[in-house]
Design a protein around this motif. Structure first.
Motif, PDB file in Angstrom:
ATOM      1  N   ILE A   1       0.827  -1.207   0.000  1.00 31.89           N
ATOM      2  CA  ILE A   1       0.000   0.000   0.000  1.00 31.89           C
ATOM      3  C   ILE A   1       0.861   1.255   0.000  1.00 31.89           C
ATOM      4  O   ILE A   1       0.620   2.196  -0.769  1.00 31.89           O
ATOM      5  CB  ILE A   1      -0.959  -0.011   1.213  1.00 31.89           C
ATOM      6  CG1 ILE A   1      -2.006  -1.111   1.047  1.00 31.89           C
ATOM      7  CG2 ILE A   1      -1.635   1.350   1.389  1.00 31.89           C
ATOM      8  CD1 ILE A   1      -2.878  -1.326   2.270  1.00 31.89           C
ATOM      9  N   VAL A   2       1.870   1.286   0.866  1.00 34.21           N
ATOM     10  CA  VAL A   2       2.753   2.452   0.926  1.00 34.21           C
ATOM     11  C   VAL A   2       3.550   2.571  -0.372  1.00 34.21           C
ATOM     12  O   VAL A   2       3.700   3.673  -0.924  1.00 34.21           O
ATOM     13  CB  VAL A   2       3.686   2.372   2.149  1.00 34.21           C
ATOM     14  CG1 VAL A   2       4.751   3.461   2.093  1.00 34.21           C
ATOM     15  CG2 VAL A   2       2.876   2.496   3.439  1.00 34.21           C
TER      16      VAL A   2
ATOM     17  N   ARG B   1      -7.869   2.711   5.067  1.00 37.60           N
ATOM     18  CA  ARG B   1      -7.502   2.928   6.463  1.00 37.60           C
ATOM     19  C   ARG B   1      -6.016   3.233   6.620  1.00 37.60           C
ATOM     20  O   ARG B   1      -5.630   4.169   7.314  1.00 37.60           O
ATOM     21  CB  ARG B   1      -7.858   1.685   7.300  1.00 37.60           C
ATOM     22  CG  ARG B   1      -9.293   1.573   7.727  1.00 37.60           C
ATOM     23  CD  ARG B   1      -9.720   2.698   8.658  1.00 37.60           C
ATOM     24  NE  ARG B   1     -10.181   3.871   7.924  1.00 37.60           N
ATOM     25  CZ  ARG B   1     -10.194   5.094   8.411  1.00 37.60           C
ATOM     26  NH1 ARG B   1      -9.760   5.352   9.611  1.00 37.60           N
ATOM     27  NH2 ARG B   1     -10.639   6.105   7.691  1.00 37.60           N
ATOM     28  N   VAL B   2      -5.189   2.456   5.968  1.00 40.15           N
ATOM     29  CA  VAL B   2      -3.740   2.649   6.095  1.00 40.15           C
ATOM     30  C   VAL B   2      -3.334   4.037   5.613  1.00 40.15           C
ATOM     31  O   VAL B   2      -2.532   4.731   6.260  1.00 40.15           O
ATOM     32  CB  VAL B   2      -2.975   1.558   5.313  1.00 40.15           C
ATOM     33  CG1 VAL B   2      -1.491   1.908   5.201  1.00 40.15           C
ATOM     34  CG2 VAL B   2      -3.140   0.197   6.001  1.00 40.15           C
ATOM     35  N   LEU B   3      -3.887   4.476   4.504  1.00 36.09           N
ATOM     36  CA  LEU B   3      -3.514   5.787   3.973  1.00 36.09           C
ATOM     37  C   LEU B   3      -3.997   6.923   4.867  1.00 36.09           C
ATOM     38  O   LEU B   3      -3.347   7.969   4.947  1.00 36.09           O
ATOM     39  CB  LEU B   3      -4.053   5.954   2.549  1.00 36.09           C
ATOM     40  CG  LEU B   3      -3.418   5.035   1.500  1.00 36.09           C
ATOM     41  CD1 LEU B   3      -4.018   5.283   0.120  1.00 36.09           C
ATOM     42  CD2 LEU B   3      -1.893   5.215   1.454  1.00 36.09           C
TER      43      LEU B   3
ATOM     44  N   ALA C   1      -0.419  -6.531  12.435  1.00 33.97           N
ATOM     45  CA  ALA C   1      -1.441  -7.561  12.606  1.00 33.97           C
ATOM     46  C   ALA C   1      -2.848  -6.992  12.410  1.00 33.97           C
ATOM     47  O   ALA C   1      -3.718  -7.647  11.823  1.00 33.97           O
ATOM     48  CB  ALA C   1      -1.326  -8.200  13.991  1.00 33.97           C
ATOM     49  N   ILE C   2      -3.076  -5.772  12.881  1.00 37.61           N
ATOM     50  CA  ILE C   2      -4.378  -5.132  12.682  1.00 37.61           C
ATOM     51  C   ILE C   2      -4.628  -4.895  11.191  1.00 37.61           C
ATOM     52  O   ILE C   2      -5.740  -5.098  10.690  1.00 37.61           O
ATOM     53  CB  ILE C   2      -4.458  -3.815  13.481  1.00 37.61           C
ATOM     54  CG1 ILE C   2      -4.557  -4.117  14.981  1.00 37.61           C
ATOM     55  CG2 ILE C   2      -5.650  -2.968  13.028  1.00 37.61           C
ATOM     56  CD1 ILE C   2      -4.457  -2.889  15.863  1.00 37.61           C
ATOM     57  N   ILE C   3      -3.590  -4.468  10.472  1.00 42.42           N
ATOM     58  CA  ILE C   3      -3.712  -4.290   9.028  1.00 42.42           C
ATOM     59  C   ILE C   3      -4.089  -5.620   8.371  1.00 42.42           C
ATOM     60  O   ILE C   3      -4.978  -5.680   7.511  1.00 42.42           O
ATOM     61  CB  ILE C   3      -2.403  -3.735   8.442  1.00 42.42           C
ATOM     62  CG1 ILE C   3      -2.184  -2.295   8.923  1.00 42.42           C
ATOM     63  CG2 ILE C   3      -2.420  -3.783   6.905  1.00 42.42           C
ATOM     64  CD1 ILE C   3      -0.808  -1.736   8.590  1.00 42.42           C
ATOM     65  N   GLY C   4      -3.421  -6.683   8.788  1.00 47.15           N
ATOM     66  CA  GLY C   4      -3.731  -8.005   8.255  1.00 47.15           C
ATOM     67  C   GLY C   4      -5.162  -8.419   8.565  1.00 47.15           C
ATOM     68  O   GLY C   4      -5.855  -8.993   7.714  1.00 47.15           O
TER      69      GLY C   4
ATOM     70  N   GLU D   1     -10.844  -9.380   6.762  1.00 50.35           N
ATOM     71  CA  GLU D   1     -12.281  -9.163   6.945  1.00 50.35           C
ATOM     72  C   GLU D   1     -12.931  -8.404   5.792  1.00 50.35           C
ATOM     73  O   GLU D   1     -14.053  -8.725   5.379  1.00 50.35           O
ATOM     74  CB  GLU D   1     -12.526  -8.408   8.257  1.00 50.35           C
ATOM     75  CG  GLU D   1     -14.000  -8.219   8.570  1.00 50.35           C
ATOM     76  CD  GLU D   1     -14.243  -7.735   9.985  1.00 50.35           C
ATOM     77  OE1 GLU D   1     -14.344  -8.583  10.881  1.00 50.35           O
ATOM     78  OE2 GLU D   1     -14.314  -6.507  10.185  1.00 50.35           O
ATOM     79  N   ARG D   2     -12.240  -7.390   5.237  1.00 50.82           N
ATOM     80  CA  ARG D   2     -12.892  -6.521   4.261  1.00 50.82           C
ATOM     81  C   ARG D   2     -12.174  -6.392   2.928  1.00 50.82           C
ATOM     82  O   ARG D   2     -12.688  -5.751   2.010  1.00 50.82           O
ATOM     83  CB  ARG D   2     -13.070  -5.120   4.870  1.00 50.82           C
ATOM     84  CG  ARG D   2     -14.031  -5.065   6.047  1.00 50.82           C
ATOM     85  CD  ARG D   2     -15.474  -5.315   5.640  1.00 50.82           C
ATOM     86  NE  ARG D   2     -15.920  -4.344   4.672  1.00 50.82           N
ATOM     87  CZ  ARG D   2     -16.360  -3.121   4.974  1.00 50.82           C
ATOM     88  NH1 ARG D   2     -16.400  -2.729   6.250  1.00 50.82           N
ATOM     89  NH2 ARG D   2     -16.769  -2.294   4.049  1.00 50.82           N
ATOM     90  N   GLY D   3     -10.973  -6.930   2.808  1.00 45.46           N
ATOM     91  CA  GLY D   3     -10.287  -6.870   1.529  1.00 45.46           C
ATOM     92  C   GLY D   3      -9.366  -5.672   1.382  1.00 45.46           C
ATOM     93  O   GLY D   3      -9.249  -4.829   2.275  1.00 45.46           O
ATOM     94  N   LEU D   4      -8.750  -5.576   0.210  1.00 43.76           N
ATOM     95  CA  LEU D   4      -7.679  -4.600  -0.014  1.00 43.76           C
ATOM     96  C   LEU D   4      -8.171  -3.164  -0.046  1.00 43.76           C
ATOM     97  O   LEU D   4      -7.510  -2.273   0.498  1.00 43.76           O
ATOM     98  CB  LEU D   4      -6.945  -4.927  -1.314  1.00 43.76           C
ATOM     99  CG  LEU D   4      -5.748  -4.018  -1.655  1.00 43.76           C
ATOM    100  CD1 LEU D   4      -4.702  -4.049  -0.550  1.00 43.76           C
ATOM    101  CD2 LEU D   4      -5.135  -4.441  -2.988  1.00 43.76           C
ATOM    102  N   ASP D   5      -9.305  -2.887  -0.673  1.00 41.18           N
ATOM    103  CA  ASP D   5      -9.748  -1.502  -0.826  1.00 41.18           C
ATOM    104  C   ASP D   5      -9.986  -0.833   0.515  1.00 41.18           C
ATOM    105  O   ASP D   5      -9.532   0.300   0.755  1.00 41.18           O
ATOM    106  CB  ASP D   5     -11.019  -1.438  -1.684  1.00 41.18           C
ATOM    107  CG  ASP D   5     -10.746  -1.731  -3.151  1.00 41.18           C
ATOM    108  OD1 ASP D   5      -9.568  -1.681  -3.556  1.00 41.18           O
ATOM    109  OD2 ASP D   5     -11.712  -2.014  -3.886  1.00 41.18           O
TER     110      ASP D   5
END
Length: 226
Positions: free
Chosen positions: A51-52, A135-137, A118-121, A126-130
């Motif tokens: 993502i980054v 969230r990460v961004l 782990a939270i990112i994983g 649960e919801r997929g990449l999008d």
């Protein structure tokens, strides 16, 4: 059923887990038992790097591979992830074994950083990449927006020292104000003092060098040094 502190964590994350067991698993360190967050951490690490890396690729179309790699490494390193974990007040929510609890594992950079991954994983599962990307961004937005191709790769201690030297000021002083935990897992609290600031900065980490770097980072911010 998650307690109030975990509900508040979800609010800070900006994400509410449909399956609360995923959040609990993401927060469970291996010291607690065989069912822990290591697999989610492995997955989250890969997703975070993607993502980054994808964002930097789009953000800096003129950048060379080496420049992109340098910028990404600054964002996904353990020190940065531990900072983000502290912004989320993640430490109070970690599920640790008795030994880690007694030795201050809730404040250990490596454990905090691993839990963010782990939270990112868990969000990805649960919801997929999008949704995970969004969230990460958001979490990294301020740090991403501050980047440029001229962003220094030097650590905060070096940057603070060079700034003070350029101002013909004494070098910073790093003082150990507290050492906690057991001998094999000590936690250091370091104070950074400089002549240009009446207010010292303070940071806590699992080793002295890391605590000094974090205190220097806080001092750079306090002095408005980019």
């Amino acid at each position: 059923m998650l307690t109030l502190k975990y509900q508040r964590l979800e609010q800070r994350l900006g994400y509410h887990f449909q399956d609360k067991r995923q959040l609990q698993l993401a927060l469970t360190h291996r010291s607690h038992g065989a069912t822990n967050n290591e697999r989610l951490e492995f997955l989250g690490d890969s997703i975070l790097n993607f993502i980054v890396g994808e964002d930097l690729f789009t953000r800096f179309p003129e950048a060379r591979e080496g420049q992109l790699s340098r910028l990404r490494s600054q964002l996904v390193k353990g020190e940065t992830l531990a900072e983000i974990a502290r912004e989320f007040e993640l430490g109070e929510c970690l599920i640790l074994g008795e030994g880690e609890l007694k030795s201050g594992g809730q404040q250990r950079d490596s454990i905090l950083a691993d839990s963010v991954e782990a939270i990112i994983g868990a969000i990805y599962v649960e919801r997929g990449l999008d949704v995970c990307r969004e969230r990460v961004l958001v979490w990294f937005a301020e740090r991403l927006n501050k980047l440029s191709l001229n962003t220094s790769a030097k650590d905060s201690k070096s940057r603070l020292q060079e700034y003070l030297q350029a101002q013909r000021q004494p070098l910073p002083e790093y003082v150990v104000v507290q050492v906690g935990g057991e001998g094999h897992a000590q936690i250091f609290t370091i104070e950074c003092r400089v002549v240009l600031s009446k207010q010292p900065t303070q940071a806590t980490a699992s080793n002295r060098r890391e605590a000094e770097k974090q205190a220097a980072t806080l001092m750079l911010t306090q002095l408005n040094i980019d």
